[in-house]
Write an enzyme that holds these catalytic residues in place. Structure first.
Site, PDB file in Angstrom:
ATOM      1  N   ASP A   1      -4.671  -4.712   5.942  1.00 45.81           N
ATOM      2  CA  ASP A   1      -5.061  -5.568   4.832  1.00 45.81           C
ATOM      3  C   ASP A   1      -3.959  -6.581   4.534  1.00 45.81           C
ATOM      4  O   ASP A   1      -2.797  -6.216   4.369  1.00 45.81           O
ATOM      5  CB  ASP A   1      -5.328  -4.714   3.586  1.00 45.81           C
ATOM      6  CG  ASP A   1      -5.973  -5.500   2.457  1.00 45.81           C
ATOM      7  OD1 ASP A   1      -6.562  -6.567   2.727  1.00 45.81           O
ATOM      8  OD2 ASP A   1      -5.903  -5.039   1.301  1.00 45.81           O
TER       9      ASP A   1
ATOM     10  N   SER B   1       0.855  -1.188   0.000  1.00 49.74           N
ATOM     11  CA  SER B   1       0.000   0.000   0.000  1.00 49.74           C
ATOM     12  C   SER B   1       0.890   1.236   0.000  1.00 49.74           C
ATOM     13  O   SER B   1       1.719   1.376  -0.894  1.00 49.74           O
ATOM     14  CB  SER B   1      -0.950  -0.020   1.201  1.00 49.74           C
ATOM     15  OG  SER B   1      -1.891   1.026   1.118  1.00 49.74           O
ATOM     16  N   THR B   2       0.774   2.113   0.987  1.00 49.25           N
ATOM     17  CA  THR B   2       1.536   3.353   1.014  1.00 49.25           C
ATOM     18  C   THR B   2       3.038   3.083   0.957  1.00 49.25           C
ATOM     19  O   THR B   2       3.565   2.347   1.778  1.00 49.25           O
ATOM     20  CB  THR B   2       1.210   4.155   2.287  1.00 49.25           C
ATOM     21  OG1 THR B   2      -0.202   4.257   2.428  1.00 49.25           O
ATOM     22  CG2 THR B   2       1.831   5.537   2.221  1.00 49.25           C
TER      23      THR B   2
ATOM     24  N   MET C   1      -0.373   1.251   5.063  1.00 53.25           N
ATOM     25  CA  MET C   1      -1.202   1.633   6.199  1.00 53.25           C
ATOM     26  C   MET C   1      -2.320   0.621   6.404  1.00 53.25           C
ATOM     27  O   MET C   1      -2.846   0.060   5.443  1.00 53.25           O
ATOM     28  CB  MET C   1      -1.802   3.025   5.945  1.00 53.25           C
ATOM     29  CG  MET C   1      -2.550   3.629   7.115  1.00 53.25           C
ATOM     30  SD  MET C   1      -3.141   5.301   6.697  1.00 53.25           S
ATOM     31  CE  MET C   1      -1.582   6.130   6.378  1.00 53.25           C
TER      32      MET C   1
ATOM     33  N   HIS D   1      -2.457  -1.101  -3.392  1.00 53.09           N
ATOM     34  CA  HIS D   1      -3.543  -0.132  -3.241  1.00 53.09           C
ATOM     35  C   HIS D   1      -3.181   1.123  -4.040  1.00 53.09           C
ATOM     36  O   HIS D   1      -2.226   1.823  -3.700  1.00 53.09           O
ATOM     37  CB  HIS D   1      -3.738   0.243  -1.773  1.00 53.09           C
ATOM     38  CG  HIS D   1      -4.160  -0.914  -0.920  1.00 53.09           C
ATOM     39  ND1 HIS D   1      -3.967  -0.933   0.442  1.00 53.09           N
ATOM     40  CD2 HIS D   1      -4.774  -2.090  -1.229  1.00 53.09           C
ATOM     41  CE1 HIS D   1      -4.451  -2.061   0.940  1.00 53.09           C
ATOM     42  NE2 HIS D   1      -4.929  -2.782  -0.062  1.00 53.09           N
TER      43      HIS D   1
END
Length: 298
Positions: free
Chosen positions: A231, A111-112, A228, A137
């Site tokens: 997930d 993600s991030t 973050m 993401h």
């Protein structure tokens, strides 16, 4: 431009040396992804601030300073020795990996900060790499650009997944946008795309991918990179319980130590590693034949 998606598309098409944008764009939700994509393109950026006190560091400039320099063109000539940076596209060829039975499949969630992390991991892959599925993401409008950048800088073929795509060595399949989840069919041989509700707040979801792959364990490697939230943590827990090998990025090298931390707290992680070591660790874990391990480590 008033939209970061359009700005990125124009940047990708025209390949400028420098992108200049107003400070207001930093408030947009997609800005971190936009900035990361600019970095992957090797494009410098300059943020224009209204007042000097807004300037933080590096690529910031206030309009008073620009006007005193004689305008934006003169300021840029004085401020920058403009030359696009490059990212090495030379990865290990490992031509000896020519047998499809050599590799276990790999599933990756990020993600991030995940764009840089994915580039680090996938750039270690040989041309005939383990069949790999990735959930990053990302705003769906950036997906094709991300796939192209990774594909350009990695030896393996990186592309958005498509329904019923066969999982074969040498291919990395990216979850395609925000409309569908990416998963693996029960046979473990093909990709599946489904427009189900978000899971863990995301679509595509890392947990959906990981849970679909549990049946492949112990012949499976799962990786959680920076991001973050949580997930992928539960999915990784199921994979480890089924005998699969699990790897997570450590706190120090994460942009955001969220998803890996959640997995660690659930006892889902076999190896917690700095980013620079994860690519090689994935290849070592994904090799089925013990005789090939020394070749991976080269």
């Amino acid at each position: 431009m008033h939209d970061l998606t359009d700005a990125y598309r124009m940047t990708e098409e025209q390949q400028p040396d420098l992108v200049v944008y107003d400070a207001q764009f930093l408030k947009q939700n997609d800005f971190p992804m936009f900035a990361a994509m600019l970095e992957m393109l090797g494009v410098q950026s300059l943020v224009l601030a209204d007042t000097a006190h807004q300037i933080r560091s590096g690529g910031w400039a206030d309009r008073t300073t620009i006007n005193a320099a004689g305008g934006i063109d003169a300021f840029l000539r004085q401020r920058f020795n403009i030359a696009p940076s490059t990212i090495s596209t030379t990865g290990p060829s490992h031509a000896e990996f020519c047998d499809a039975t050599v590799w276990k499949p790999v599933v990756i969630g990020a993600s991030t900060g995940g764009i840089e992390a994915l580039l680090s991991v996938l750039s270690t892959y040989p041309v005939l790499c383990p069949p790999t599925l990735v959930v990053q993401h990302i705003n769906g409008s950036f997906l094709n650009g991300l796939a192209q950048r990774l594909n350009r800088h990695c030896a393996a073929r990186v592309a958005p997944a498509w329904a019923n795509a066969e999982l074969v060595p040498g291919h990395v399949y990216l979850a395609p946008g925000n409309a569908e989840h990416l998963s693996i069919t029960a046979s473990g041989q093909r990709c599946r795309l489904r427009a189900h509700a978000p899971e863990c707040g995301h679509r595509p979801s890392v947990d959906v991918l990981f849970k679909s792959a549990v049946a492949l364990a112990p012949d499976l490697v799962a990786v959680l990179l920076t991001g973050m939230g949580k997930d992928g943590a539960k999915g990784m827990q199921h994979i480890k319980a089924a005998g699969g090998w699990t790897i997570a990025q450590d706190r120090e090298s994460c942009a955001v130590y969220g998803m890996p931390r959640a997995a660690q707290e659930l006892g889902s992680v076999c190896e917690m590693l700095p980013l620079r070591k994860i690519g090689t660790a994935v290849l070592n874990a994904a090799v089925k034949s013990e005789s090939m391990l020394s070749r991976v480590a080269r």
